[in-house]
Design an enzyme around this catalytic site. Structure first.
Site, mmCIF file in Angstrom:
data_model
loop_
_atom_site.group_PDB
_atom_site.id
_atom_site.type_symbol
_atom_site.label_atom_id
_atom_site.label_comp_id
_atom_site.label_asym_id
_atom_site.label_seq_id
_atom_site.Cartn_x
_atom_site.Cartn_y
_atom_site.Cartn_z
ATOM 1 N N GLU A 44 0.817 -1.215 0.000
ATOM 2 C CA GLU A 44 0.000 0.000 0.000
ATOM 3 C C GLU A 44 0.849 1.263 0.000
ATOM 4 O O GLU A 44 0.485 2.262 -0.617
ATOM 5 C CB GLU A 44 -0.963 -0.003 1.190
ATOM 6 C CG GLU A 44 -2.077 -1.048 1.074
ATOM 7 C CD GLU A 44 -2.973 -0.831 -0.136
ATOM 8 O OE1 GLU A 44 -2.957 0.277 -0.709
ATOM 9 O OE2 GLU A 44 -3.679 -1.775 -0.525
ATOM 10 N N TYR A 78 -6.429 6.772 3.701
ATOM 11 C CA TYR A 78 -6.554 5.705 2.710
ATOM 12 C C TYR A 78 -5.800 4.452 3.139
ATOM 13 O O TYR A 78 -6.345 3.348 3.185
ATOM 14 C CB TYR A 78 -6.054 6.144 1.313
ATOM 15 C CG TYR A 78 -5.821 4.923 0.473
ATOM 16 C CD1 TYR A 78 -6.903 4.269 -0.104
ATOM 17 C CD2 TYR A 78 -4.564 4.327 0.382
ATOM 18 C CE1 TYR A 78 -6.737 3.080 -0.785
ATOM 19 C CE2 TYR A 78 -4.384 3.143 -0.294
ATOM 20 C CZ TYR A 78 -5.466 2.523 -0.875
ATOM 21 O OH TYR A 78 -5.299 1.329 -1.518
ATOM 22 N N ASP A 123 -9.691 6.339 -2.577
ATOM 23 C CA ASP A 123 -8.518 6.713 -3.367
ATOM 24 C C ASP A 123 -8.992 7.321 -4.684
ATOM 25 O O ASP A 123 -10.179 7.563 -4.875
ATOM 26 C CB ASP A 123 -7.625 5.489 -3.607
ATOM 27 C CG ASP A 123 -8.191 4.592 -4.683
ATOM 28 O OD1 ASP A 123 -9.434 4.505 -4.789
ATOM 29 O OD2 ASP A 123 -7.405 3.991 -5.441
#
Length: 376
Positions: free
Chosen positions: A47, A130, A148
């Site tokens: 991520e 996020y 996102d």
DNA sequence: AAGTCGGGGAC
DNA sequence: GTCCCAGACTT
């Protein structure tokens, strides 16, 4: 009286399309490396790398990074230069520093245990709304939605939202609606990681940016306001970004014997911790050669006698562009560099240069140098 | 709310 | 050239 197929739902009830979204995802999901694990560490690394970075770009970096640093302890203990070398070319190098700072905090302050919730992840450096939601939903099954760029686009189109998606208020509205959708749809609430990834995957593969999304393939098409009204090209609404400035820069590849001078950029600045050749911006009306003489005198105290043009490299950063004029400079054997603009200056043999982490633009100058050397 | 922080792919 | 990308952080 004939009733429309979805008359039993209110306009904000999108549970049936949520179910078809999940089915679409399970049928069409790409086989990505980070989808073969539930290890929070690996999901976390993926991520961070995926922030503002395309999937195809990340894959080789992800695999190399985890081979070198397979767990939290290895990351926490890694030398900074080795870490930056693993990140070289990926951009946004502060991500790597934050990643390691967070790993050290987990290992040293949290007894080696990663946070158990999105709120816990959110406390760590480099992890915003996020990323916290992504890790917690995918690796730990916490029912929190991610917002996102993909999700914003899909939501703006499906719900026909005309507010600027760059505004925090718009993002919060979308997050709230997604949370309600997740909470009210048992299949999504039970598999929040799949729900979140389904929306992002849809944005990446079907509801793509620009004027030609693939609506015929979209599981949300029956209830999509933008598609129904033929407004997919107008949505989402996003403020235009201002034009970026363009600079010219002169840099010198300074040789002394068989060594080349490189400088380490200050940690807190742009490209922090990476190595590059000395040089700087051209002033108004200045020629590249004149700027080279001035900058090398200022930055390392070298009086340039002779500079041979090596080539030109154009490079785009996020908020400006540069044209780099590279020169070959020979320094006298008695010359000692005293860096004024860098943390450290070092003389390195050409063979050892690739061991140092460098920005992409510097790597391209290096490629010019190798090509030039071969031509001789 | 706006600016800073990379690099590359698609058009 | 422009826009965008599984954004975060600072001011």
């Amino acid at each position: 009286m004939p009733t429309p197929a979805h008359s039993s739902r209110s306009p904000t009830d999108h549970r049936p399309q949520t179910t078809s979204l999940l089915a679409w995802y399970r049928a069409h999901r790409r086989d990505l490396p980070w989808r073969r694990t539930r290890d929070p560490y690996r999901i976390w690394v993926s991520e961070i790398m995926l922030q503002q970075t395309r999937v195809d770009t990340v894959i080789p970096y992800y695999e190399r990074f985890l081979r070198a640093l397979p767990d939290l302890q290895a990351l926490a203990a890694a030398p900074e230069q080795a870490l930056l070398k693993l990140w070289e070319g990926l951009g946004y190098y502060r991500r790597a520093r934050h990643l390691q700072a967070a790993a050290k905090r987990i290992v040293h302050d949290l007894d080696g245990c990663v946070p158990a919730t999105a709120a816990g992840w959110r406390e760590l450096p480099g992890i915003g709304d996020y990323t916290a939601a992504a890790i917690a939903s995918i690796a730990q099954n916490e029912p929190v939605p991610v917002v996102d760029g993909n999700v914003l686009r899909v939501a703006a189109r499906v719900w026909g939202l005309t507010d600027d998606i760059a505004l925090p208020r718009t993002r919060e509205q979308i997050r709230t609606r997604l949370q309600a959708l997740m909470d009210n749809t048992p299949a999504a609430h039970a598999a929040p990681g799949d729900f979140n990834q389904a929306l992002m995957e849809l944005g990446a593969l079907v509801c793509i940016p620009g004027d030609s999304p693939r609506c015929a393939e979209c599981p949300l098409q029956p209830d999509c306001i933008a598609c129904r009204d033929d407004r997919t090209a107008e949505l989402p609404v996003k403020a235009r970004r201002r034009a970026v400035p363009h600079y010219h820069v002169a840099v010198g590849i300074v040789r002394r014997g068989n060594s080349i001078l490189v400088q380490k950029r200050p940690a807190a600045k742009m490209l922090g911790g990476l190595w590059e050749f000395p040089g700087g911006k051209l002033q108004s009306g200045e020629t590249p050669a004149a700027a080279l003489r001035r900058e090398l005198c200022e930055e390392i105290g070298l009086e340039v006698i002779d500079a041979e043009p090596l080539g030109i490299v154009a490079h785009a950063y996020s908020h400006f562009r540069v044209t780099i004029h590279a020169f070959l400079v020979i320094a006298p054997s008695r010359f000692r560099a005293r860096p004024t603009a860098a943390d450290e200056a070092r003389w390195v043999t050409p063979a050892a240069l690739p061991l140092l982490p460098m920005p992409a633009a510097t790597l391209r100058i290096l490629a010019l140098l190798e090509k030039n050397a071969l031509a001789r």
